[in-house]
Design a protein around this motif. Structure first.
Motif, short mmCIF file in Angstrom:
data_model
loop_
_atom_site.label_atom_id
_atom_site.label_comp_id
_atom_site.label_asym_id
_atom_site.label_seq_id
_atom_site.Cartn_x
_atom_site.Cartn_y
_atom_site.Cartn_z
N ARG A 46 -59.86 9.10 3.93
CA ARG A 46 -59.59 10.52 4.07
C ARG A 46 -60.80 11.33 3.60
NH1 ARG A 46 -55.93 14.25 5.04
NH2 ARG A 46 -54.33 12.72 5.55
N ASN A 71 -45.60 14.25 3.34
CA ASN A 71 -47.02 13.92 3.43
C ASN A 71 -47.62 14.54 4.69
OD1 ASN A 71 -47.16 12.12 1.08
ND2 ASN A 71 -45.90 10.74 2.31
N ASP A 72 -48.76 15.19 4.51
CA ASP A 72 -49.44 15.83 5.63
C ASP A 72 -50.18 14.77 6.44
OD1 ASP A 72 -50.72 17.43 7.43
OD2 ASP A 72 -51.53 18.83 5.94
N CYS A 73 -49.69 14.51 7.65
CA CYS A 73 -50.28 13.49 8.53
C CYS A 73 -51.00 14.13 9.72
CB CYS A 73 -49.20 12.54 9.03
SG CYS A 73 -48.26 11.71 7.73
N PHE A 127 -52.30 8.43 4.57
CA PHE A 127 -51.37 9.56 4.61
C PHE A 127 -50.55 9.71 3.34
CE2 PHE A 127 -51.81 8.15 9.11
CZ PHE A 127 -52.57 9.23 9.53
N ASP A 128 -50.75 8.84 2.38
CA ASP A 128 -50.05 8.94 1.10
C ASP A 128 -50.96 8.37 0.02
OD1 ASP A 128 -48.42 8.96 -1.11
OD2 ASP A 128 -46.69 8.06 -0.10
N VAL A 170 -44.56 7.09 10.00
CA VAL A 170 -45.89 6.99 9.39
C VAL A 170 -46.70 5.87 10.06
CG1 VAL A 170 -47.15 6.46 7.28
CG2 VAL A 170 -45.19 7.99 7.19
N LYS A 214 -48.22 7.14 13.18
CA LYS A 214 -49.40 7.99 12.94
C LYS A 214 -50.61 7.15 12.55
CE LYS A 214 -49.78 11.74 13.23
NZ LYS A 214 -50.12 12.59 14.41
N SER A 215 -50.40 6.09 11.78
CA SER A 215 -51.50 5.19 11.43
C SER A 215 -52.04 4.52 12.68
CB SER A 215 -51.02 4.13 10.43
OG SER A 215 -50.63 4.72 9.21
N LYS A 261 -58.64 16.50 10.36
CA LYS A 261 -57.57 17.45 10.08
C LYS A 261 -58.05 18.88 10.33
CE LYS A 261 -54.59 19.16 6.36
NZ LYS A 261 -54.22 19.03 4.93
#
Length: 586
Positions: free
Chosen positions: A461, A417-419, A480-481, A332, A335-336, A403
């Motif tokens: 988001r 979690n959809d990242c 992401f969460d 995660v 991805k961040s 996204k």
């Protein structure tokens, strides 16, 4: 060598105007980005006729792979303080062609040498001896951290000067304020600060090399592993001297996704089993941490912090001067890092504004390198991104929009979690926002000086405020969460200080005494602090009546502004006293 720096990608929109106003910083960006020379040459200063790069912008992981491959061909060498550079290069060239070499200082003088071919390292190792002395024994671990010894056979000139060393830290705050005070506009002040604080090409190469040296240790147990830098080192917002966060990546080990045959024989590795993935991570880091402690040259102060929410091994790498954190199973965070990297590359103003706000926050102890109840750099960066999403003409898109643009290869789900978000910058289309850095800085302070922190949370988001789901003073949703608050550590006192300083800074930037350079400089041509330089002065907090963390309850912002106005009138409208503080802030 392949051009590109893993910390930034520059979106071409608006670069023509930027190059006219800030040619020095613009050329510096060009040297460090994954943008082809041809694309640079075709650029014009007419925004309407500006040519977009074709295939010149590289994705986050493409740049990472290139940097890691370069690091695999590099060595780190401790050198005598007055090494003859020409003879040093000639000596190493016997092992192969050299792409790059630079010197820096950290507990002595060091050189980073990048060979053109990895085979050169084999030749180098063959001619390198393991030290042997009478009173101690050396662990025979052949790392790529070497020491240059002068056997006396080389003719050293008696007047040989020390090699030119690349800077590895930012300039002291007093020097920074002095330099910014001599700029001609607030926009140029913010751009100059960015240029002075951002990671250099050499510093980024050194960070990847340290990761590569750590990989050599971990590869004794996991030959196909990789150690990747993440966070500020590669997301585009790191400053010189920032910590080095590393991720032990085991996902690329072959055999994990091997498809089994429906019929016939198949083979599997026999492995140790554990109760949970967290337990596996703790075991791996425990062993790697012990190896780093016992066998890692230059690695000192090793701490195995395995019970933390994200287990890690912390140590200082003396040859580079970096404070290092090594984690595993931290996808995660990667991805961040990629998301911030992407946002920083969409518009040149994003990075500049983040650097300006971060420096302002650090100068007033809103942020700190020590864990505690204050706002972290990550939280502050997300606040800047959210502010840029909330402009009348948005400068940054929402994560939901990114996204929607994602392709099949961008699909990413981590721990449920959809990242997922797009990695191809060329697919993103932004509206034409022309606000200056000065406007953005002032309105950032106004935006958060009046933000309803008591009721609302920040959500990049969706790109809009939402009702808070807990009672934390500051609530910033994890991108992401949504169930996590990345600023849960911040207490009410720290948030109150942040809001108060935002209000005072917004007011100062509205005043002629602060938002324009003085007509006449002081003796010797030095101007009194103004603009961003005045905001960075430690005395601003005192003049604004902002109390320390242990101070009494502050008076309302309006009363503080009134008091400051009266003070300025008494001084004949001069604001030079705000730059009188000489204390250097970290």
């Amino acid at each position: 060598m392949a051009a590109s720096i893993a910390v930034i990608v520059l979106h071409m929109r608006g670069r023509g105007c930027f190059s006219k106003c800030f040619p020095k910083l613009h050329s510096c960006f060009q040297r460090k980005l994954g943008i082809s020379t041809a694309a640079m040459k075709t650029e014009t200063t007419n925004k309407k006729d500006e040519i977009e790069p074709k295939g010149g912008v590289k994705s986050f992981y493409t740049v990472q792979e290139e940097r890691m491959e370069q690091a695999e061909r590099s060595v780190l060498i401790s050198c005598p303080s007055k090494t003859n550079e020409k003879k040093f290069m000639k000596y190493l060239s016997r092992h192969g062609d050299i792409n790059k070499c630079f010197f820096y200082e950290s507990y002595g003088t060091y050189a980073v040498v990048e060979f053109a071919h990895k085979e050169s390292l084999t030749s180098l190792h063959q001619g390198t001896a393991i030290p042997s002395v009478n009173h101690e024994a050396a662990v025979p671990f052949k790392s790529r951290l070497l020491s240059l010894k002068n056997t006396g056979s080389l003719d050293q000139s008696s007047g040989q000067s020390a090699p030119l060393c690349q800077p590895q830290t930012t300039v002291p705050m007093n020097d920074l304020i002095l330099r910014l005070s001599n700029e001609s506009s607030i926009d140029q002040q913010i751009s100059s600060l960015t240029e002075m604080h951002q990671l250099t090409e050499e510093n980024v190469c050194l960070r990847y090399l340290v990761c590569s040296l750590l990989k050599d240790i971990a590869a004794a147990y996991f030959p196909e592993c990789k150690v990747r830098p993440f966070g500020s080192s590669v997301n585009g917002f790191g400053k010189l001297g920032c910590d080095l966060d590393m991720f032990l990546d085991l996902d690329g080990i072959s055999g994990r996704s091997l498809k089994k045959l429906k019929a016939g024989f198949s083979l599997e590795y026999q492995t140790k089993r554990s109760a949970s993935e967290r337990a596996v991570t703790q075991s791996i880091l425990s062993v790697i941490g012990e190896c780093v402690d016992q066998f890692g040259p230059g690695c000192v102060g090793v701490q195995k912090i395995l019970q933390a929410r994200c287990p890690l091994v912390r140590f200082a790498h003396q040859p580079s001067g970096f404070q290092c954190d090594l984690t595993a199973n931290n996808r995660v965070a990667m991805k961040s890092t990629e998301l911030l990297y992407l946002c920083g590359g969409l518009d040149w103003r994003v990075r500049c504004l983040v650097f300006g706000v971060r420096c302002w926050a650090r100068s007033h102890s809103i942020t700190s390198s020590i864990p505690g109840a204050w706002i972290t750099n990550f939280s502050l960066t997300v606040m800047v991104l959210f502010f840029l999403q909330r402009r009348t003409i948005p400068i940054l898109p929402t994560l939901d929009y990114l996204k929607e643009l994602a392709g099949p290869l961008d699909k990413c789900v981590i721990d449920g979690n959809d990242c997922t978000f797009v990695s191809d910058v060329s697919k993103i289309r932004l509206q034409d926002n022309t606000e200056t850095l000065e406007q953005l800085l002032q309105e950032f302070f106004e935006f958060y000086g009046s933000f309803a922190f008591n009721r609302m949370s920040i959500n990049i988001r969706k790109g809009r405020e939402q009702n808070k789901s807990d009672v934390s003073p500051l609530h910033i949703q994890n991108p992401f969460d949504a169930s996590l608050n990345v600023s849960k550590n911040v207490n009410a006192t720290q948030l109150e200080r942040f809001v108060g300083l935002c209000r005072e800074s917004a007011w100062m930037l509205q005043q002629r005494e602060f938002n324009a350079p003085p007509a006449n400089g002081a003796a010797g041509g030095t101007k009194a602090p103004w603009g961003l330089a005045a905001l960075l002065s430690p005395s601003v907090s005192q003049a604004a009546g902002v109390k320390s963390r242990r101070g009494k309850k502050r008076e309302p912002a309006s009363e503080r502004i009134k008091s400051l106005l009266e003070s300025l009138k008494d001084q004949g409208g001069k604001a030079t006293s705000l730059g009188a503080g000489k204390k250097t802030c970290g």
